[in-house]
Design a protein around this motif. Structure first.
Motif, PDB file in Angstrom:
ATOM      1  N   ARG A 186      56.294  87.799  86.571  1.00 28.94           N
ATOM      2  CA  ARG A 186      55.025  88.046  87.252  1.00 28.94           C
ATOM      3  C   ARG A 186      54.890  87.189  88.503  1.00 28.94           C
ATOM      4  NH1 ARG A 186      51.296  87.410  81.892  1.00 28.94           N
ATOM      5  NH2 ARG A 186      52.167  89.172  80.717  1.00 28.94           N
ATOM      6  N   ILE A 187      54.137  87.738  89.453  1.00 32.48           N
ATOM      7  CA  ILE A 187      53.777  86.956  90.628  1.00 32.48           C
ATOM      8  C   ILE A 187      52.504  86.198  90.290  1.00 32.48           C
ATOM      9  CG2 ILE A 187      53.149  87.012  93.066  1.00 32.48           C
ATOM     10  CD1 ILE A 187      56.038  87.821  92.506  1.00 32.48           C
ATOM     11  N   ILE A 188      52.609  84.882  90.257  1.00 32.18           N
ATOM     12  CA  ILE A 188      51.484  84.020  89.888  1.00 32.18           C
ATOM     13  C   ILE A 188      51.093  83.179  91.096  1.00 32.18           C
ATOM     14  CG2 ILE A 188      50.667  82.198  88.338  1.00 32.18           C
ATOM     15  CD1 ILE A 188      51.318  84.681  86.791  1.00 32.18           C
ATOM     16  N   LYS A 189      49.797  83.061  91.349  1.00 27.36           N
ATOM     17  CA  LYS A 189      49.313  82.195  92.428  1.00 27.36           C
ATOM     18  C   LYS A 189      48.959  80.834  91.832  1.00 27.36           C
ATOM     19  CE  LYS A 189      46.923  83.814  95.885  1.00 27.36           C
ATOM     20  NZ  LYS A 189      45.849  84.338  96.770  1.00 27.36           N
ATOM     21  N   SER A 190      49.584  79.788  92.369  1.00 27.96           N
ATOM     22  CA  SER A 190      49.357  78.436  91.855  1.00 27.96           C
ATOM     23  C   SER A 190      48.006  77.908  92.330  1.00 27.96           C
ATOM     24  CB  SER A 190      50.469  77.494  92.327  1.00 27.96           C
ATOM     25  OG  SER A 190      50.380  77.288  93.727  1.00 27.96           O
ATOM     26  N   SER A 191      47.629  76.733  91.821  1.00 24.13           N
ATOM     27  CA  SER A 191      46.352  76.123  92.204  1.00 24.13           C
ATOM     28  C   SER A 191      46.321  75.762  93.686  1.00 24.13           C
ATOM     29  CB  SER A 191      46.104  74.865  91.362  1.00 24.13           C
ATOM     30  OG  SER A 191      47.175  73.950  91.513  1.00 24.13           O
ATOM     31  N   SER A 192      47.497  75.613  94.277  1.00 28.41           N
ATOM     32  CA  SER A 192      47.565  75.306  95.714  1.00 28.41           C
ATOM     33  C   SER A 192      47.537  76.568  96.568  1.00 28.41           C
ATOM     34  CB  SER A 192      48.839  74.505  96.007  1.00 28.41           C
ATOM     35  OG  SER A 192      49.986  75.230  95.606  1.00 28.41           O
ATOM     36  N   GLY A 193      47.442  77.740  95.906  1.00 29.89           N
ATOM     37  CA  GLY A 193      47.331  78.997  96.651  1.00 29.89           C
ATOM     38  C   GLY A 193      48.653  79.656  96.986  1.00 29.89           C
ATOM     39  N   ILE A 194      49.763  79.105  96.470  1.00 30.69           N
ATOM     40  CA  ILE A 194      51.094  79.655  96.762  1.00 30.69           C
ATOM     41  C   ILE A 194      51.492  80.641  95.663  1.00 30.69           C
ATOM     42  CG2 ILE A 194      53.535  79.094  97.089  1.00 30.69           C
ATOM     43  CD1 ILE A 194      52.629  76.331  98.077  1.00 30.69           C
ATOM     44  N   SER A 195      51.903  81.835  96.063  1.00 31.07           N
ATOM     45  CA  SER A 195      52.332  82.854  95.092  1.00 31.07           C
ATOM     46  C   SER A 195      53.823  82.719  94.826  1.00 31.07           C
ATOM     47  CB  SER A 195      52.017  84.249  95.629  1.00 31.07           C
ATOM     48  OG  SER A 195      50.624  84.429  95.773  1.00 31.07           O
ATOM     49  N   GLU A 196      54.218  82.825  93.576  1.00 30.84           N
ATOM     50  CA  GLU A 196      55.624  82.731  93.210  1.00 30.84           C
ATOM     51  C   GLU A 196      55.896  83.572  91.969  1.00 30.84           C
ATOM     52  OE1 GLU A 196      56.476  78.665  92.327  1.00 30.84           O
ATOM     53  OE2 GLU A 196      55.078  78.558  90.651  1.00 30.84           O
ATOM     54  N   GLU A 197      57.150  84.022  91.850  1.00 29.04           N
ATOM     55  CA  GLU A 197      57.539  84.785  90.667  1.00 29.04           C
ATOM     56  C   GLU A 197      57.871  83.822  89.537  1.00 29.04           C
ATOM     57  OE1 GLU A 197      60.411  88.550  89.954  1.00 29.04           O
ATOM     58  OE2 GLU A 197      61.475  86.652  90.209  1.00 29.04           O
ATOM     59  N   THR A 251      53.974  81.241  80.991  1.00 31.44           N
ATOM     60  CA  THR A 251      54.808  81.344  82.187  1.00 31.44           C
ATOM     61  C   THR A 251      55.578  80.040  82.331  1.00 31.44           C
ATOM     62  OG1 THR A 251      53.142  80.452  83.713  1.00 31.44           O
ATOM     63  CG2 THR A 251      53.105  82.822  83.311  1.00 31.44           C
ATOM     64  N   LEU A 252      56.814  80.144  82.769  1.00 34.31           N
ATOM     65  CA  LEU A 252      57.659  78.966  82.955  1.00 34.31           C
ATOM     66  C   LEU A 252      57.494  78.491  84.402  1.00 34.31           C
ATOM     67  CD1 LEU A 252      60.853  80.204  81.074  1.00 34.31           C
ATOM     68  CD2 LEU A 252      58.799  79.112  80.152  1.00 34.31           C
ATOM     69  N   ALA A 253      56.949  77.293  84.556  1.00 35.84           N
ATOM     70  CA  ALA A 253      56.566  76.830  85.888  1.00 35.84           C
ATOM     71  C   ALA A 253      57.062  75.413  86.145  1.00 35.84           C
ATOM     72  CB  ALA A 253      55.042  76.874  86.037  1.00 35.84           C
ATOM     73  N   ASN A 254      57.174  75.079  87.427  1.00 39.84           N
ATOM     74  CA  ASN A 254      57.492  73.708  87.829  1.00 39.84           C
ATOM     75  C   ASN A 254      56.185  72.929  87.903  1.00 39.84           C
ATOM     76  OD1 ASN A 254      58.230  71.329  89.000  1.00 39.84           O
ATOM     77  ND2 ASN A 254      59.317  72.223  90.725  1.00 39.84           N
ATOM     78  N   ARG A 255      55.955  72.082  86.911  1.00 38.67           N
ATOM     79  CA  ARG A 255      54.721  71.297  86.867  1.00 38.67           C
ATOM     80  C   ARG A 255      55.002  69.809  87.014  1.00 38.67           C
ATOM     81  NH1 ARG A 255      50.246  73.750  85.362  1.00 38.67           N
ATOM     82  NH2 ARG A 255      49.356  71.796  84.588  1.00 38.67           N
ATOM     83  N   ASP A 256      56.107  69.464  87.680  1.00 40.20           N
ATOM     84  CA  ASP A 256      56.482  68.060  87.809  1.00 40.20           C
ATOM     85  C   ASP A 256      55.421  67.239  88.532  1.00 40.20           C
ATOM     86  OD1 ASP A 256      58.798  68.197  86.417  1.00 40.20           O
ATOM     87  OD2 ASP A 256      60.081  68.520  88.151  1.00 40.20           O
ATOM     88  N   THR A 257      54.698  67.865  89.455  1.00 38.85           N
ATOM     89  CA  THR A 257      53.706  67.117  90.214  1.00 38.85           C
ATOM     90  C   THR A 257      52.325  67.157  89.556  1.00 38.85           C
ATOM     91  OG1 THR A 257      53.208  69.069  91.566  1.00 38.85           O
ATOM     92  CG2 THR A 257      54.896  67.557  92.387  1.00 38.85           C
ATOM     93  N   MET A 258      52.200  67.890  88.455  1.00 46.38           N
ATOM     94  CA  MET A 258      50.912  68.027  87.781  1.00 46.38           C
ATOM     95  C   MET A 258      50.717  66.911  86.745  1.00 46.38           C
ATOM     96  SD  MET A 258      49.778  70.690  89.281  1.00 46.38           S
ATOM     97  CE  MET A 258      50.317  72.165  90.158  1.00 46.38           C
ATOM     98  N   GLU A 259      49.452  66.634  86.435  1.00 49.36           N
ATOM     99  CA  GLU A 259      49.150  65.575  85.475  1.00 49.36           C
ATOM    100  C   GLU A 259      49.590  65.960  84.065  1.00 49.36           C
ATOM    101  OE1 GLU A 259      45.300  62.986  83.836  1.00 49.36           O
ATOM    102  OE2 GLU A 259      45.027  64.553  85.348  1.00 49.36           O
TER     103      GLU A 259
END
Length: 454
Positions: free
Chosen positions: A75-86, A106-114
């Motif tokens: 799926r195309i998901i829009k992150s909290s920063s407004g960037i869309s990614e598959e 969804t499998l996401a890069n959350r390295d910068t998230m709390e």
């Protein structure tokens, strides 16, 4: 009656093998997501599945779980920063307190998230009400229980795993760094810059080595990039940085310090005194350029010169004009710099590590030479630098944000002048001249940065 959850809750994923992961509850997000890296798709029972790695404990990359789940969607998901990614989507059971039910992740890069996980409204809709003023209402895990749960996944090691990113393992500096790190109990791996290559991907970025081996689990990288591969070497350093590996000198610091024109402008901006330097494009301005730097004798240097190569002394104005115009005629960028006669072919190399001058040597040019370069027969000896020279060296390394730097200074009638800053300074000359173990100092600096206690 609906149960109440707080703004954060502990989740258990038995099928994924995750004993506990804290999630932020977010009713504004439709789908739940989990931190995942090194994602790859494979076939299992005629269906698409995904393998991925999870670091379930925030700020702890040493705990890595290998998970797999059936792929149900992309799926195309829009992150909290407004960037869309598959993103890849899997479906798996989750346990919150006494409740177990299937959710989509969804499998996401959350390295910068709390939080390593986000629990979206699809998972809580019809099951829970959210009280944002509370947390961990369904289940809680103490630090001790988390440590016990993840104890089987903690790899026992006696030292760090450090990569030396360079070109020639036989060079004195590279051999000394390998020896010093191994003597302190670390695992050292020599990586040839030109044999490494990158996979640029939002889901699973990688660095691979000749033969397809994936380079991972490094704690630190020591860059020793030769000038000929600066562009590619810096790209690799950035990739290591993206993967969360500490790089002793950053790509930006290395590339900026090697741009002699930019470096000279930066020195002037920060009130670091340098020999008067000129730069011009048109041959029509050559005579005034020479006059501007106080005339001959003067130094003409290529912007990409290294180890004393590409540096010319013009002893007369006429000779200087001929050399400058010759370089310009072949579209070669050069700097023109005043010649410091009173230095008598001597300069000072200060070795700076983490904001401290750890060693200094004086270099004396060979008879008949004007530049004190050890690669061209110069001699090195120990020297005690002044407080002003020490301050100049430290400030020069700091403006580039270099953790390791060789700062070259020349003494003049106007006081100490900064010549250049080297991001990959050699160890042989300064170790032999001073008797100091600079390689060990560099390894200790990495240990301190990573808070590793040997």
């Amino acid at each position: 009656m609906l149960k109440v959850v707080g703004s954060e809750e502990w989740c258990v994923f038995k099928d994924l093998g995750i004993p506990a992961i804290k999630a932020r509850v977010d009713s504004g997000a439709k789908t739940s997501s989990i931190q995942a890296s090194n994602i790859s798709v494979f076939r299992k029972r005629n269906q698409d599945w995904v393998k991925f790695e999870v670091n379930p404990v925030q700020d702890n990359r040493s705990i890595t779980l290998e998970c797999e789940g059936r792929l149900i969607d992309r799926r195309i998901i829009k992150s909290s920063s407004g960037i869309s990614e598959e993103r890849f989507v899997i479906k798996t059971p989750v346990t919150l307190g006494d409740d177990t039910f299937d959710i989509e992740l969804t499998l996401a890069n959350r390295d910068t998230m709390e939080f390593r996980m986000l629990l979206g409204r699809e998972a809580i809709n019809g099951r829970y009400l959210v009280n944002p003023a509370k947390s961990c209402l369904l289940q809680t895990f103490s630090d001790e229980s988390i440590s016990i749960s993840y104890a089987p996944y903690i790899k026992e090691k006696s030292g760090l795993k450090i990569a030396l990113l360079a070109s020639n393992p036989e060079l004195y500096s590279n051999k000394r760094l390998m020896e010093a790190a191994e003597a302190r109990g670390h695992e050292m791996v020599f990586l040839n810059v030109e044999l490494a290559y990158m996979k640029l991907d939002a889901h699973s970025p990688e660095i691979r080595y000749r033969g397809g081996n994936i380079l991972k689990e490094f704690d630190a990288v020591i860059p020793r990039i030769k000038p000929a591969v600066t562009f590619y070497g810096c790209a690799l350093i950035r990739q290591f940085d993206f993967l969360g590996v500490y790089c002793q000198n950053s790509a930006e610091a290395i590339s900026q310090s090697r741009d002699k024109l930019f470096a000279s402008q930066l020195f002037a901006k920060h009130d670091l005194h340098i020999p008067i330097t000129g730069f011009a494009k048109s041959p029509m301005d050559t005579k005034d350029l020479i006059k501007m730097v106080n005339g001959a004798p003067l130094i003409i240097k290529l912007l990409e010169s290294t180890q004393g190569k590409g540096v010319v002394l013009a002893e007369t104005n006429k000779a200087a004009e001929s050399v400058i115009n010759a370089f310009k005629s072949v579209q070669t960028n050069i700097l023109v710099q005043e010649f410091i006669k009173e230095a008598h072919g001597q300069d000072i190399r200060c070795f700076v590590v983490n904001g401290k001058v750890v060693a200094s040597m004086q270099r004396q040019a060979e008879k008949g030479e004007f530049r004190a370069n050890l690669h061209q027969g110069g001699r090195a000896s120990r020297i005690k630098i002044t407080a002003e020279e020490r301050k100049l060296a430290i400030k020069a390394a700091k403006i580039f944000n270099l953790s390791v730097a060789g700062v070259d200074i020349i003494r003049s009638n106007k006081g100490p002048l900064l010549l250049e800053v080297n991001s990959s300074p050699g160890l042989e000359g300064i170790e032999n001249a001073t008797g100091k173990d600079i390689a060990n100092t560099m390894i200790v600096a990495i240990e301190k940065k990573l808070k590793f206690h040997n």
